[in-house]
Scaffold this active site. Structure first.
Site, PDB file in Angstrom:
ATOM      1  N   HIS A   1      33.192  31.611 130.502  1.00 47.47           N
ATOM      2  CA  HIS A   1      33.953  32.703 131.107  1.00 47.47           C
ATOM      3  C   HIS A   1      34.103  33.865 130.115  1.00 47.47           C
ATOM      4  O   HIS A   1      33.744  35.010 130.410  1.00 47.47           O
ATOM      5  CB  HIS A   1      35.337  32.180 131.530  1.00 47.47           C
ATOM      6  CG  HIS A   1      36.239  33.216 132.124  1.00 47.47           C
ATOM      7  ND1 HIS A   1      36.454  33.333 133.475  1.00 47.47           N
ATOM      8  CD2 HIS A   1      36.973  34.197 131.554  1.00 47.47           C
ATOM      9  CE1 HIS A   1      37.281  34.332 133.704  1.00 47.47           C
ATOM     10  NE2 HIS A   1      37.616  34.884 132.549  1.00 47.47           N
ATOM     11  N   GLU A   2      34.620  33.558 128.938  1.00 48.23           N
ATOM     12  CA  GLU A   2      34.857  34.620 127.962  1.00 48.23           C
ATOM     13  C   GLU A   2      33.537  35.212 127.487  1.00 48.23           C
ATOM     14  O   GLU A   2      33.453  36.391 127.171  1.00 48.23           O
ATOM     15  CB  GLU A   2      35.687  34.101 126.784  1.00 48.23           C
ATOM     16  CG  GLU A   2      37.098  33.630 127.177  1.00 48.23           C
ATOM     17  CD  GLU A   2      37.914  34.665 127.942  1.00 48.23           C
ATOM     18  OE1 GLU A   2      37.677  35.871 127.765  1.00 48.23           O
ATOM     19  OE2 GLU A   2      38.780  34.261 128.744  1.00 48.23           O
TER      20      GLU A   2
ATOM     21  N   HIS B   1      32.585  37.905 129.807  1.00 46.31           N
ATOM     22  CA  HIS B   1      33.260  39.167 129.442  1.00 46.31           C
ATOM     23  C   HIS B   1      32.562  39.806 128.242  1.00 46.31           C
ATOM     24  O   HIS B   1      32.387  41.015 128.182  1.00 46.31           O
ATOM     25  CB  HIS B   1      34.715  38.901 129.046  1.00 46.31           C
ATOM     26  CG  HIS B   1      35.654  38.659 130.190  1.00 46.31           C
ATOM     27  ND1 HIS B   1      35.744  39.504 131.268  1.00 46.31           N
ATOM     28  CD2 HIS B   1      36.583  37.689 130.405  1.00 46.31           C
ATOM     29  CE1 HIS B   1      36.684  39.052 132.103  1.00 46.31           C
ATOM     30  NE2 HIS B   1      37.208  37.946 131.599  1.00 46.31           N
TER      31      HIS B   1
ATOM     32  N   HIS C   1      29.625  41.686 129.196  1.00 44.95           N
ATOM     33  CA  HIS C   1      30.019  42.928 129.866  1.00 44.95           C
ATOM     34  C   HIS C   1      30.245  44.026 128.813  1.00 44.95           C
ATOM     35  O   HIS C   1      29.920  45.186 129.031  1.00 44.95           O
ATOM     36  CB  HIS C   1      31.304  42.668 130.661  1.00 44.95           C
ATOM     37  CG  HIS C   1      31.583  43.648 131.762  1.00 44.95           C
ATOM     38  ND1 HIS C   1      32.792  43.682 132.414  1.00 44.95           N
ATOM     39  CD2 HIS C   1      30.831  44.625 132.319  1.00 44.95           C
ATOM     40  CE1 HIS C   1      32.764  44.636 133.325  1.00 44.95           C
ATOM     41  NE2 HIS C   1      31.583  45.223 133.288  1.00 44.95           N
TER      42      HIS C   1
HETATM   43 ZN   LIG Z   1      38.689  36.632 132.315  1.00 47.30          ZN
END
Ligand SMILES: [Zn+2]
Length: 691
Positions: free
Chosen positions: A479-480, A483, A486
């Protein structure tokens, strides 16, 4: 790489922030030379420098153009960005009382500085008067101009003098309150330990957890041989495995009372004031409530739209949770006990049910998920999707010996940026997991490559052994890392639009979408290998792991959705009520949705840092679910293409999502990738909640 020079006049030569450029590898902050006493003078000098830049921009007498107004604003404040990014990264991941004292001083000062810019009438007059038809603007520049105007309006630029003064007052006070909230929470989290003395206290704990509890005890000075702390990666497995119901209750009570233990670290009074101030500011800006204000500038668009999604998910999740509860209670009875299941029992009996139903054992899975293997899986996925390469750098500055640094490059060797991984829990780190930037990508001030960090709170293995992750931990890492991509892949010119600077209910799309790859057999077969033998996870275990994916989803969905509903309810209806009784409000909101007594909110208000330590997730916790509607539908695009690494789909994903920052409105960005907007069905199927 060469960033614009961060000139900070009037700063002592020995202060590292006085150097316009850091002559370190990749321009990393010279952490070893930065001492706490450097920050305040650096902040003061950088604030003055920024104020001077703003005065020039606002005071210009030529007809305003994009270049001399908006682009000039985007070029200003580099020194301030630099000191703030180093400082705020460290107050999150490696703080101390000196930094905390500075944080309390500087937070309201920064808030006043921000207000002074957004409420500056001369500056606003110039931004309003730019006529985009009179100069050739790129699409990106049109977007930047539009975002500036929206931000100024939402900050109160159109209000009268009295209202503006009040808005600035509220902003400064809220910065103080948010800072205090976070510091109180860290104090509660790092002060509590549950000592486990003797064999009896370790009953039921598998070897990895005994080892992690020993590590935690050592880190805390070694007064005990084993302790459980309130770090999620320690307390959650303790609640799963400990057969000592009394100790589970003790640990659980401390965990859910963070921020609510009475005394100087109690957060309830702060919450009442924060909620009242937010409501007052929203009214000054012409909105019915803070939630209406907040949602007006999101993809959802209104609190109603967000609440409708939450309610659509709540109903099936609630049904499911009640059914789960009955099955857990049946195990209690079958084992010859006759107590009613309570919240501190749920995880323990859910694990028994999981073993019975899926023949799956958490510690068996962990053996195949050593931290290094999961990092390699996350990197390999990025290579296969986007052609990225990761090379570890060992001889570069870092702020703690645990931090690891990788150079990230494209297939052609060109540099993408740096990725920092800071994986283990420690008392100087706040709880949770997050991505942040030491430097964000842009091209306005030279070609600036990003320096992105992921911070986790995994339990450390004893010296010389591999740290093993649970499947949930591995999902958090993916998940991280989503990010992080991104931030890393961001390909924009203007800093305002860089990386994760997107709508709050779109920002979880890149992170949650990335989790999907972890759950693919193809990825697990390649990367889930035994930490000692290197053998791949046996097919039977893999099959069981994937089959159990929707196990206990009633519980997970209920604990999350309840938090999101309480967040929205607080920010919808507490408008202006002074002296809000937080626990009573929370209890009433939960009563109205018939919250099962055996499940707690994932984050109760007194430790809900997402919504009270800062504002970005306030009336915005729903955004995880909103983004999940998108990610469930987005991953289907790869399925439909028949290849989870389909190059064309991946290229569209990079163009419209991971690389796009805030170049486009969220709906436009999603439609660019998928050709249409999503429906809720893939989400319900993914969670096993479809009718
Ligand atoms: Zn998040």
């Amino acid at each position: 790489m060469m960033a614009g020079q961060a000139e900070t006049p009037n700063l002592e030569a020995g202060n590292p922030f006085s150097e316009p450029v850091w002559e370190t590898p990749h321009g990393l902050p010279p952490f070893a030379r930065i001492r706490p006493e450097h920050y305040l003078p650096a902040f003061e000098a950088a604030l003055k420098a920024h104020e001077a830049e703003i005065a020039v921009i606002a005071g210009a007498t030529t007809p305003p153009s994009f270049a001399d107004t908006v682009a000039a604003l985007e070029r200003a404040g580099l020194a301030l960005d630099r000191v703030a990014s180093v400082f705020y990264n460290l107050t999150g991941s490696h703080t101390n009382p000196e930094l905390q004292a500075i944080e309390r001083t500087i937070a309201p000062r920064l808030a006043r500085h921000g207000s002074a810019i957004y409420l500056n009438p001369a500056l606003w007059a110039r931004i309003s008067a730019i006529d985009p038809t009179r100069e050739p603007l790129s699409e990106e520049e049109h977007r930047v101009l539009e975002r500036y105007r929206t931000r100024f309006r939402r900050a109160g630029a159109d209000l009268g003098e009295e209202a503006k003064a009040r808005i600035a007052e509220i902003g400064a006070r809220m910065a103080e309150l948010g800072t205090q909230f976070g510091q109180n929470l860290l104090a509660d989290e790092s002060s509590f330990t549950l000592p486990l003395t003797g064999e009896a206290d370790l009953a039921g704990l598998p070897p990895f957890l005994v080892a992690a509890a020993a590590s935690a005890a050592q880190e805390r000075g070694g007064a005990h041989t084993h302790v459980i702390t309130l770090s999620r990666s320690l307390i959650e497995p303790f609640l799963v495995f400990s057969t000592r119901r009394d100790l589970r209750e003790k640990a659980y009570e401390a965990w859910i009372r963070r921020g609510e233990m009475g005394g100087p670290t109690d957060n309830r009074g702060l919450i009442a004031e924060i909620v009242a101030l937010r409501a007052e500011r929203a009214r000054l800006l012409g909105y019915e409530s803070f939630a209406h204000f907040k949602l007006a500038d999101t993809m959802a668009g209104s609190p109603d739209a967000a609440m409708e999604l939450l309610r659509n998910v709540w109903t099936p999740a609630h049904h499911r949770a009640i059914a789960e509860r009955e099955r857990l209670q049946a195990i209690v009875q079958r084992e010859g006990d006759n107590f009613a299941l309570q919240a501190h029992d749920w995880r323990h009996y859910a694990e028994k049910l999981r073993r019975a139903e899926h023949d799956l054992d958490e510690s068996e899975i962990k053996a195949y998920l050593p931290l290094d293997g999961v990092i390699a899986a996350a990197f390999d996925t990025a290579s296969r999707l986007f052609g990225l390469r990761f090379d570890e750098l060992t001889d570069v500055p870092r702020y703690h010996p645990d931090v690891r640094v990788w150079r990230v490059s494209n297939a052609d060797g060109s540099e993408v940026g740096l990725f920092l991984g800071d994986y283990f829990a420690r008392p100087s780190k706040r709880s949770g997991a997050w991505m942040s930037a030491f430097r964000s990508q842009e091209r306005l001030n030279g070609t600036v490559t990003p320096i992105i960090v992921n911070v986790m709170n995994f339990a450390r293995a004893p010296e010389g052994e591999a740290s093993l992750l649970s499947f949930d931990d591995a999902r958090t890492l993916f998940h991280e890392f989503g990010h992080a991509l991104h931030g890393l892949l961001s390909d924009v010119t203007y800093p305002l639009l860089s990386g994760t600077a997107v709508s709050g209910d779109f920002v979880e799309l890149p992170s949650q979408l990335y989790e999907h790859w972890l759950e693919q057999p193809e990825v697990l077969r390649r990367h889930a290998r035994h930490h000692r033998s290197g053998e791949p996870m046996p097919e039977a275990l893999l099959g069981k792991l994937l089959a159990a994916r929707t196990f206990n989803q009633g519980f997970s969905t209920v604990e999350y959705t309840a938090s999101a509903i309480v967040d929205m309810t607080l920010h919808l209806s507490a408008a202006g009520e002074d002296g809000l009784d937080v626990p009573a409000f929370e209890a009433e909101a939960l009563r109205r949705i018939a919250m099962p007594a055996e499940i707690n909110m994932r984050h109760r208000a007194p430790h809900f840092a997402h919504i009270f330590a800062g504002e970005s997730y306030a009336a915005g916790y729903y955004s995880y679910l909103w983004s999940e509607v998108l990610d469930a539908d987005a991953f289907d695009a790869f399925r439909e293409a028949g290849d989870i690494f389909d190059p064309e789909t991946a290229a569209r994903l990079r163009k419209f999502v991971y690389g796009a920052g805030n170049l486009r409105d969220a709906r436009e960005a999603y439609t660019g990738f998928r050709g249409r907007l999503p429906s809720i069905d893939p989400l319900l199927r993914k969670r096993g909640l479809a009718a």
